[in-house]
Design an enzyme around this catalytic site. Structure first.
Site, short mmCIF file in Angstrom:
data_model
loop_
_atom_site.label_atom_id
_atom_site.label_comp_id
_atom_site.label_asym_id
_atom_site.label_seq_id
_atom_site.Cartn_x
_atom_site.Cartn_y
_atom_site.Cartn_z
N ASP A 148 0.84 -1.20 0.00
CA ASP A 148 0.00 0.00 0.00
C ASP A 148 0.88 1.25 0.00
O ASP A 148 1.97 1.24 -0.57
CB ASP A 148 -0.91 -0.04 1.24
CG ASP A 148 -2.27 0.57 0.98
OD1 ASP A 148 -2.34 1.81 0.85
OD2 ASP A 148 -3.26 -0.18 0.91
N HIS A 191 -3.88 6.02 3.80
CA HIS A 191 -4.59 4.87 3.24
C HIS A 191 -4.05 3.56 3.81
O HIS A 191 -4.81 2.72 4.32
CB HIS A 191 -4.47 4.90 1.72
CG HIS A 191 -5.27 3.87 0.99
ND1 HIS A 191 -4.79 2.62 0.70
CD2 HIS A 191 -6.53 3.92 0.45
CE1 HIS A 191 -5.69 1.93 0.02
NE2 HIS A 191 -6.77 2.70 -0.14
N SER A 339 -11.30 -0.47 -0.67
CA SER A 339 -10.02 -0.64 0.04
C SER A 339 -10.23 -0.96 1.50
O SER A 339 -9.35 -1.54 2.14
CB SER A 339 -9.19 0.65 -0.06
OG SER A 339 -8.66 0.83 -1.34
#
Length: 406
Positions: A148, A191, A339
């Protein structure tokens, strides 16, 4: 460029023949029957030029299947549109997930999820409390690679929950410190920290292997994603979470996934957030029975999230809206996207792997999809019939009942 290696090849000989720079070199399979795992990845940039005669020589005179594909910024966190922060953030309450994981019952206080009470409704939806009682090892001994934007390595939520630093890698910055970089709320910053935090809420005793392949804007290259998958496999990850995607199928990435799944590593990929009737790659090529799984998103009413992609090949959905988890800088923040649905599934797989399986590893992802909650009985999903998974939404209890000894 992907180049199958042959006896006598060296990094310098290939770059001399083809130009470019060696990104990945794996010759461990050259002397074995598993020769397909013997390969190199070469990158071409503005400073390097492909030598066409050398390519022709390798492809024809020596019978190699050499091929090229686009590399730069092909992937993003969640696909065409990255997952987004939901506008909710706060100060982290202190401590890490392990502090509440002495026993699964201790995590739940008065019907609320004690670590992050804002997620209580999400966890009730997938029956996390009962699932953690059924799988009391809580993922102990299981490493989940999070490929990621990196994570906030210093966040107190992750202390004691990361793999050995020798397994960390930042493929974006080419160093061993996969620390998130950027400004919270801008691009992809935060994220990866959110994704890792979701996994640990589901399986608090699992270990996270942080691997950075996406930059602050949430984009990343084919070569780094493929290299990270190979790295995670070599360093002992049992599960790989890919909360990222591309509209284009990458042969380089697919071959890395094939190498991983052949070694019984499970791959979980998000379906993308463009609200279209096709899902992003590599989720689009995930296949039950070969250790891979695609995941879309629904809301708490089991209705397709407005952003979630959908397709006949989508295998599972999970709650993906306003999911709270750690954020860089000792903060807490909610994100929405496929996600966020994918790491719920990865965490559920970690719960199973922390126990004794009663099915072959090759059946685990199939069991997860087949034992989902049926979302098609809800009239609001009729427009998406058979496009929100084989049955629908993640149900951890039914999955574990058919997968582990308890």
């Amino acid at each position: 460029m992907s180049v199958p290696l042959q006896s006598g090849d060296t990094p310098s000989s290939l770059t001399s023949t083809l130009g470019g720079e060696v990104v990945t070199w794996d010759d461990t399979g050259c002397a074995a029957s598993n020769a397909e795992s013997c390969f190199a990845l070469l990158g071409m940039s503005g400073a390097t030029t492909l030598k066409a005669q050398g390519l022709q020589a390798l492809s024809t005179q020596r019978g190699r299947n050499v091929y090229m594909e686009s590399n730069r910024d092909v992937f993003s966190g969640g696909g065409t549109l990255t997952a987004t922060m939901s506008g909710s953030r706060g100060i982290w309450i202190g401590g890490n997930f392990l502090a509440w994981s002495g026993g699964s019952r201790g995590i739940w206080i008065g019907g609320m999820y004690n670590v992050i009470p804002e997620n209580t409704q999400n966890w009730r939806k997938i029956e996390l409390e009962k699932a953690q009682m059924m799988a009391p090892n809580l993922g102990a001994g299981v490493t989940v690679a999070v490929i990621d934007t990196g994570i906030d390595l210093k966040h107190s939520a992750f202390q004691g929950s990361l793999s050995d630093p020798s397994t960390w890698r930042d493929f974006y910055a080419a160093d061993n410190v996969p620390q998130e970089e950027g400004t919270l709320g801008v691009g992809g910053f935060g994220h990866g920290t959110n994704v890792a935090g979701i996994i640990l809420q589901v399986a608090p005793k699992a270990k996270i292997m942080p691997l950075r392949v996406l930059g602050p804007d949430g984009s990343g290259d084919v070569a780094t994603v493929a290299s990270a998958i190979d790295w995670a496999t070599a360093k002992g990850a049992r599960i790989i979470n890919l909360s990222l995607g591309s509209e284009d199928n990458s042969r380089v990435v697919q071959e890395a996934i094939a190498r991983a799944t052949a070694r019984n590593v499970l791959i979980v990929s998000s379906a993308g957030n463009a609200n279209v009737s096709s899902i992003t790659y590599p989720a689009a090529t995930a296949t039950l029975g070969i250790n891979s799984l695609s995941v879309g998103s629904v809301n708490l009413s089991d209705i397709k999230s407005s952003f979630s992609n959908y397709a006949s090949q989508l295998e599972l959905v999970a709650p993906g809206e306003n999911v709270f988890a750690p954020a860089p800088g000792e903060l807490l923040a909610a994100w929405s996207g496929t996600s966020q649905a994918a790491p719920m599934v990865a965490g559920g797989l970690a719960l199973a792997f922390g126990q004794t399986l009663v099915v072959p590893i090759s059946d685990v992802t199939k069991k997860l999809a087949e034992n989902a909650f049926d979302v098609y009985n809800n009239g609001a999903n009729q427009a998406y019939k058979d496009q929100l998974g084989i049955k629908g939404r993640l149900d951890l209890v039914k999955f574990l009942e058919n997968t582990i000894k308890y």
